[in-house]
Design an enzyme around this catalytic site. Structure first.
Site, mmCIF file in Angstrom:
data_model
loop_
_atom_site.group_PDB
_atom_site.id
_atom_site.type_symbol
_atom_site.label_atom_id
_atom_site.label_comp_id
_atom_site.label_asym_id
_atom_site.label_seq_id
_atom_site.Cartn_x
_atom_site.Cartn_y
_atom_site.Cartn_z
ATOM 1 N N SER A 83 0.859 -1.186 0.000
ATOM 2 C CA SER A 83 0.000 0.000 0.000
ATOM 3 C C SER A 83 0.893 1.233 0.000
ATOM 4 O O SER A 83 1.980 1.228 0.602
ATOM 5 C CB SER A 83 -0.887 0.035 1.245
ATOM 6 O OG SER A 83 -1.543 1.284 1.339
ATOM 7 N N TYR A 136 -1.524 -0.352 10.104
ATOM 8 C CA TYR A 136 -1.707 -0.876 8.736
ATOM 9 C C TYR A 136 -0.514 -0.483 7.868
ATOM 10 O O TYR A 136 0.065 -1.315 7.158
ATOM 11 C CB TYR A 136 -3.009 -0.318 8.159
ATOM 12 C CG TYR A 136 -3.220 -0.581 6.687
ATOM 13 C CD1 TYR A 136 -3.699 -1.811 6.243
ATOM 14 C CD2 TYR A 136 -2.948 0.406 5.734
ATOM 15 C CE1 TYR A 136 -3.894 -2.042 4.888
ATOM 16 C CE2 TYR A 136 -3.148 0.180 4.384
ATOM 17 C CZ TYR A 136 -3.620 -1.045 3.961
ATOM 18 O OH TYR A 136 -3.816 -1.276 2.630
HETATM 19 N N1 LIG Z 1 -8.522 -0.431 -1.639
HETATM 20 C C1 LIG Z 1 -7.465 0.338 -1.401
HETATM 21 O O1 LIG Z 1 -7.550 1.592 -1.400
HETATM 22 C C2 LIG Z 1 -6.134 -0.293 -1.117
HETATM 23 C C3 LIG Z 1 -5.025 0.575 -1.084
HETATM 24 C C4 LIG Z 1 -3.778 0.035 -0.823
HETATM 25 C C5 LIG Z 1 -3.638 -1.322 -0.617
HETATM 26 N N2 LIG Z 1 -4.730 -2.138 -0.642
HETATM 27 C C6 LIG Z 1 -4.496 -3.558 -0.392
HETATM 28 O O2 LIG Z 1 -5.060 -4.325 -1.438
HETATM 29 C C7 LIG Z 1 -5.440 -5.611 -0.934
HETATM 30 C C8 LIG Z 1 -6.890 -5.871 -1.304
HETATM 31 O O3 LIG Z 1 -7.672 -4.836 -0.720
HETATM 32 P P1 LIG Z 1 -9.151 -4.494 -1.210
HETATM 33 O O4 LIG Z 1 -9.276 -3.031 -1.129
HETATM 34 O O5 LIG Z 1 -9.443 -5.208 -2.468
HETATM 35 O O6 LIG Z 1 -9.957 -5.109 0.015
HETATM 36 P P2 LIG Z 1 -11.425 -5.774 0.122
HETATM 37 O O7 LIG Z 1 -12.282 -5.281 -1.002
HETATM 38 O O8 LIG Z 1 -11.853 -5.554 1.525
HETATM 39 O O9 LIG Z 1 -11.120 -7.321 -0.131
HETATM 40 C C9 LIG Z 1 -10.303 -8.005 0.785
HETATM 41 C C10 LIG Z 1 -10.145 -9.431 0.313
HETATM 42 O O10 LIG Z 1 -9.252 -10.087 1.219
HETATM 43 C C11 LIG Z 1 -9.863 -11.293 1.656
HETATM 44 N N3 LIG Z 1 -9.361 -11.636 2.989
HETATM 45 C C12 LIG Z 1 -9.299 -10.857 4.094
HETATM 46 N N4 LIG Z 1 -8.754 -11.535 5.113
HETATM 47 C C13 LIG Z 1 -8.470 -12.768 4.644
HETATM 48 C C14 LIG Z 1 -7.894 -13.925 5.207
HETATM 49 N N5 LIG Z 1 -7.492 -13.959 6.497
HETATM 50 N N6 LIG Z 1 -7.746 -15.025 4.429
HETATM 51 C C15 LIG Z 1 -8.133 -15.020 3.130
HETATM 52 N N7 LIG Z 1 -8.686 -13.943 2.539
HETATM 53 C C16 LIG Z 1 -8.849 -12.835 3.290
HETATM 54 C C17 LIG Z 1 -11.353 -11.034 1.593
HETATM 55 O O11 LIG Z 1 -12.047 -12.290 1.514
HETATM 56 P P3 LIG Z 1 -13.605 -12.473 1.973
HETATM 57 O O12 LIG Z 1 -14.352 -11.297 1.411
HETATM 58 O O13 LIG Z 1 -14.009 -13.761 1.378
HETATM 59 O O14 LIG Z 1 -13.615 -12.477 3.466
HETATM 60 C C18 LIG Z 1 -11.430 -10.205 0.305
HETATM 61 O O15 LIG Z 1 -11.437 -11.046 -0.833
HETATM 62 C C19 LIG Z 1 -5.200 -5.568 0.580
HETATM 63 O O16 LIG Z 1 -3.964 -6.160 0.880
HETATM 64 C C20 LIG Z 1 -5.157 -4.069 0.873
HETATM 65 O O17 LIG Z 1 -4.419 -3.783 2.016
HETATM 66 C C21 LIG Z 1 -5.977 -1.647 -0.888
#
Ligand SMILES: NC(=O)c1ccc[n+]([C@@H]2O[C@H](COP(=O)([O-])OP(=O)(O)OC[C@H]3O[C@@H](n4cnc5c(N)ncnc54)[C@H](OP(=O)(O)O)[C@@H]3O)[C@@H](O)[C@H]2O)c1
Length: 247
Positions: free
Chosen positions: A146, A160
């Site tokens: 991130s 985080y």
């Molecule tokens: N969105 C942003 O602005 C942003 C920015 C920087 C970095 N990121 C990073 O990008 C990645 C994805 O984020 P996102 O925004 O797409 O989040 P999201 O929409 O909340 O999706 C999170 C995903 O992670 C899965 N997950 C969470 N805990 C888990 C575990 N213990 N075991 C297996 N699966 C797990 C969830 O599965 P279920 O739904 O099935 O529970 C879901 O598929 C993360 O690492 C986040 O930190 C996101």
């Protein structure tokens, strides 16, 4: 594009960036193992959409904070789709906004376990399957970090940000460890991306703050992940790419 053809495992592939990455990889010709923790319906939708792009895909439930579940996940994908040659280390969570002085050990355990410890465990499992030192044929690991790792997320979630800084160090260190074993290790640092990870109203408040003056779409991160997983990035390892609208 068919350059990426092979089997890829995407952790947290049921929603958000992981779901978009699964679709982009399927469009590039990969067969996709879509991991999820709780959202089986969402994962099934992603599998169907991957299949519509021409490849094979399966959904596998596993909590990637548990080493035995990670082993089962890798085994299931290998048994159904074949040997894995790319892993997208994407599963992650944020904590509710708060100041460092208010964090308790339970909160810190959770965020470091899901974001940092699981990333190490998944990367280790990937190396044991892909590294030539372990009898594998090589491959690529893409760690989803991130921009917070650099910015620090003061007043929101410094924990985080620190857990993602650990992911960046994993990318650098592991890449050097396994470079001569056919495994490349890369990272992406997304900025503000439109997914459900954000507390309600956060993207409305901050979405226009990057130089590009808008939040990013999951598909815009997914394109970079698909590039990094493919042979198009063949001379890259140990580096992390910002996908953050300049922020
Ligand atoms: N969105 C942003 O602005 C942003 C920015 C920087 C970095 N990121 C990073 O990008 C990645 C994805 O984020 P996102 O925004 O797409 O989040 P999201 O929409 O909340 O999706 C999170 C995903 O992670 C899965 N997950 C969470 N805990 C888990 C575990 N213990 N075991 C297996 N699966 C797990 C969830 O599965 P279920 O739904 O099935 O529970 C879901 O598929 C993360 O690492 C986040 O930190 C996101």
């Amino acid at each position: 594009m068919t350059e990426g053809r092979g089997v890829v495992l995407v952790t947290g592939g049921s929603r958000g960036i992981g779901a978009a990455a699964s679709l982009a990889l399927a469009a590039d010709g990969w067969d996709v193992g879509v991991n999820y923790r709780t959202q089986a319906d969402e994962a099934a939708r992603v599998v169907k959409a991957c299949e519509q792009r021409g490849g094979r895909a399966i959904a596998v439930q596993a909590d990637v904070t548990e080493a035995d579940q990670i082993e089962r996940l890798f085994d299931a994908v290998t048994a159904e789709l074949g040997p894995i040659s790319a892993v997208i280390n994407n599963a992650g969570v944020v904590s509710p906004a708060g100041r460092v002085a208010e964090y308790d050990a339970e909160r810190l355990d959770r965020v470091f376990r899901i974001n940092a410890i699981s990333a190490f465990l998944v990367a280790g499992a990937a190396v044991r399957r892909m590294s030539t030192a372990y009898g594998g044929d090589g491959g690529v690991i893409v760690n989803v970090s991130s921009r917070a790792a650099v910015l620090g997320s003061a007043g929101e979630y410094v924990d985080y940000a620190a857990s993602k800084a650990a992911v960046d160090a994993l990318t650098t260190g592991l890449a050097n460890e396994v470079a001569k074993e056919g495994v490349r290790v890369l990272g992406v640092r997304p900025g503000l991306i439109q997914t459900d990870i954000h507390e309600p109203g956060r993207l409305d408040r901050l979405g226009a703050t990057p130089p590009l003056a808008r939040p990013g779409k999951p598909e815009e991160v997914a394109e970079v992940i698909a590039f990094l997983a493919s042979t198009r990035s063949s001379y890259m390892t140990g580096t992390t790419v910002d996908v953050s609208g300049g922020r």
